[in-house]
Design a protein around this motif. Structure first.
Motif, short mmCIF file in Angstrom:
data_model
loop_
_atom_site.label_atom_id
_atom_site.label_comp_id
_atom_site.label_asym_id
_atom_site.label_seq_id
_atom_site.Cartn_x
_atom_site.Cartn_y
_atom_site.Cartn_z
N LYS A 197 1.51 16.78 -9.38
CA LYS A 197 1.06 18.17 -9.49
C LYS A 197 0.18 18.32 -10.72
O LYS A 197 0.47 17.79 -11.79
N ALA A 198 -0.89 19.08 -10.56
CA ALA A 198 -1.86 19.24 -11.64
C ALA A 198 -1.91 20.67 -12.14
O ALA A 198 -1.62 21.62 -11.41
N ASP A 199 -2.31 20.80 -13.41
CA ASP A 199 -2.57 22.10 -14.01
C ASP A 199 -4.07 22.34 -14.01
O ASP A 199 -4.86 21.41 -14.23
N TYR A 200 -4.46 23.58 -13.84
CA TYR A 200 -5.86 23.95 -13.72
C TYR A 200 -6.41 24.37 -15.08
O TYR A 200 -5.81 25.16 -15.79
N THR A 241 0.84 -1.20 0.00
CA THR A 241 0.00 0.00 0.00
C THR A 241 0.88 1.24 0.00
O THR A 241 1.87 1.31 0.72
N GLU A 242 0.49 2.19 -0.83
CA GLU A 242 1.21 3.46 -0.90
C GLU A 242 0.19 4.60 -0.92
O GLU A 242 -0.79 4.56 -1.68
N ASN A 243 0.40 5.61 -0.09
CA ASN A 243 -0.50 6.75 -0.04
C ASN A 243 0.09 7.90 -0.86
O ASN A 243 1.24 8.29 -0.68
N LEU A 244 -0.72 8.40 -1.80
CA LEU A 244 -0.30 9.50 -2.66
C LEU A 244 -1.11 10.75 -2.32
O LEU A 244 -2.32 10.66 -2.09
N ARG A 245 -0.44 11.88 -2.30
CA ARG A 245 -1.14 13.14 -2.10
C ARG A 245 -0.97 14.00 -3.35
O ARG A 245 0.14 14.41 -3.68
N LEU A 246 -2.07 14.25 -4.02
CA LEU A 246 -2.05 15.04 -5.23
C LEU A 246 -2.06 16.53 -4.87
O LEU A 246 -2.61 16.93 -3.85
N SER A 247 -1.45 17.30 -5.75
CA SER A 247 -1.33 18.74 -5.51
C SER A 247 -1.99 19.51 -6.64
O SER A 247 -1.77 19.21 -7.82
N ILE A 248 -2.84 20.48 -6.28
CA ILE A 248 -3.50 21.32 -7.28
C ILE A 248 -3.19 22.78 -6.98
O ILE A 248 -2.91 23.15 -5.83
#
Length: 498
Positions: free
Chosen positions: A282-285, A237-244
């Protein structure tokens, strides 16, 4: 001579009584537990289409033959009838064992305890006994109808050919109807799944946001930027935190979709689309000029969405390009209106990457649409149920100028998934000859070949207590599903697709 006459007659009587005992017991068992017998016939891979009338015909024929066997004058006819029926049963078992797509449960009282191979041997033994009794009954002292040996032999040959032909035709006809003109009788494959692992997530707010190359991605409705990554064994199990870029977005219907190497976060009620690489998280808006209710990525820079037609406010599919300024191009003809164009066209939207097809399955009718990824062309296919028109009731609240469903609609198709050339649909409709108790304890998945537009078969995913199937995905022969708080993984056996 008297001794021979006496004992030959006794042999015929004993064999006749054995058939009487067999057929009376079998017929009464079927009639006393008629619903179960009908369900068992309905699950047969070669009799399911005809289960309605065969469930009555078989015990009636058995009792009719018993009536002929009881009286010495008609006993020879009864033995010929018993021989014919046993030949039909034997051919049926032979086809089941050698040609059917799966082997169903057997039926018929105490014979239900026998395996199919043992059942075949049992039937062949009774065929031999019938032939022996017929041969002896042709003795002048027992042949009350004065039937010639030549006539009986010719009749037996005709009956044998007729019995074999009838069962074979039933099989071929049922196979054809089950795959192309299904009268809503499901075909359940025996033991289609092999369990791999199960994990209690403790929360029921998870949904499957991605399933790729054996990696399962779970997102949480209450924490959309947190993603849990697991393997199919559910041990790693791996926890990922996405960034916006804008954490304060007022999202209301946010949905995370992970298609490696990208992830997408969408909310058509604001509306916006966020896209980023899993590697950087990391995401683009991307601000969208059109509201939408469903979205599925079809390429790295393009999505197919369900939006509203500005001219009539009805549901419509469209392609949304993320290149430079996002542009929505509507394909107004794909979704087919029946009542209001909104509730009646509601459904699920998924994308098949192998064949680059968009699959839209209606909630309230027996239809699904197969469209090209750019929505330039499409086909319409049917699910196996008989609900061709949405059974919904709509009321308008004049003071608010809004429409709502006035009562719970009849849900035909629920969750969907796709892999390869197959479409998997979690059905909401119980088919003919299915047990309501089993239905209440499991979720049924119907499998379709959307390229050939045919029905393949069905299988069940068991509920856990009161927890039901809430989401599932398929990749090749791997199945991952959420049942309440439990995450489960299975391997789909090849027999399902055969």
């Amino acid at each position: 001579m008297k001794w021979c006459k006496k004992h030959t007659g006794l042999i015929v009587e004993i064999i006749s009584y054995l058939f009487i005992l067999l057929f009376v017991y079998a017929a009464i068992s079927k009639l006393l537990d008629f619903e179960n017998f009908q369900i068992q016939l309905g699950q047969s891979p070669m009799l399911s289409v005809y289960a309605g009338w065969l469930a009555w015909l078989v015990p009636v024929l058995e009792l009719l033959i018993v009536g002929l066997l009881v009286f010495p004058r008609t006993r020879l006819l009864g033995l010929m009838g018993a021989f014919t029926l046993m030949v039909m049963f034997t051919v049926y078992i032979y086809i089941i064992l050698n040609y059917a797509s799966y082997v169903p449960c057997s039926c018929g009282g105490v014979l239900e305890k026998l395996g199919w191979g043992e059942h075949l041997v049992f039937n062949m033994a009774f065929i031999f006994l019938a032939l022996l009794a017929i041969y002896i009954a042709l003795h002048p002292s027992l042949n009350y109808l004065n039937l010639s040996k030549r006539f009986v032999l010719t009749t037996l040959n005709i009956l044998t050919i007729g019995a074999i032909s009838t069962v074979t035709l039933l099989y071929n006809s049922s196979e054809k109807q089950m795959h192309t003109r299904n009268p809503f009788i499901r075909r359940f494959t025996q033991h289609p799944l092999r369990a791999i692992a199960e994990k209690d997530l403790k929360l029921n707010s998870f949904y499957i946001s991605g399933f790729n190359k054996g990696n399962i991605y779970l997102s949480n409705q209450t924490a959309p930027l947190l993603v849990k990554k697991l393997d199919t064994s559910l041990l790693k199990t791996e926890n990922l935190r996405l960034s916006i870029p804008k954490d304060s977005l007022p999202y209301r219907a946010v949905r995370t979709m992970i298609i490696p190497p990208y992830f997408f976060i969408v909310d058509g009620s604001i509306p916006y689309v966020l896209r980023g690489l899993l590697k950087t998280k990391k995401a683009d808006y991307k601000k969208i000029n059109e509201f939408f209710s469903l979205a599925v990525p079809v390429r790295n820079d393009s999505l197919v969405v369900r939006a509203r037609n500005h001219t009539n406010n009805e549901n419509v599919l469209g392609t949304l390009s993320l290149v430079k300024e996002p542009q929505l191009t509507m394909a107004r003809s794909i979704l087919k209106k029946q009542i209001d164009g909104v509730f009646d066209t509601d459904g699920t939207l998924i994308y098949n990457k192998e064949y680059q097809k968009v699959l839209y399955t209606y909630f309230y009718r027996n239809q699904y649409t197969i469209a090209e990824s750019d929505l330039s062309s499409y086909d319409i296919a049917n699910t196996i149920d008989t609900i061709s028109k949405a059974q919904i009731s709509i009321d308008t609240i004049s003071s608010r100028a809004i429409r709502k469903l006035s009562k719970p609609p009849l849900m035909v198709n629920k969750l969907t998934a796709t892999s390869g050339r197959y479409l998997f649909i979690n059905s909401g409709i119980m088919g003919n000859y299915e047990s309501s108790k089993v239905w209440d304890r499991s979720s049924v998945i119907d499998v379709y070949d959307f390229i050939a537009q045919s029905y393949i078969g069905s299988f069940r995913i068991q509920h856990i207590g009161k927890e039901k199937l809430s989401d599932f995905r398929v990749e090749g022969n791997l199945l991952v599903c959420l049942v309440g708080t439990h995450l489960q993984t299975y391997r789909i056996r090849d027999r399902l697709f055969r």
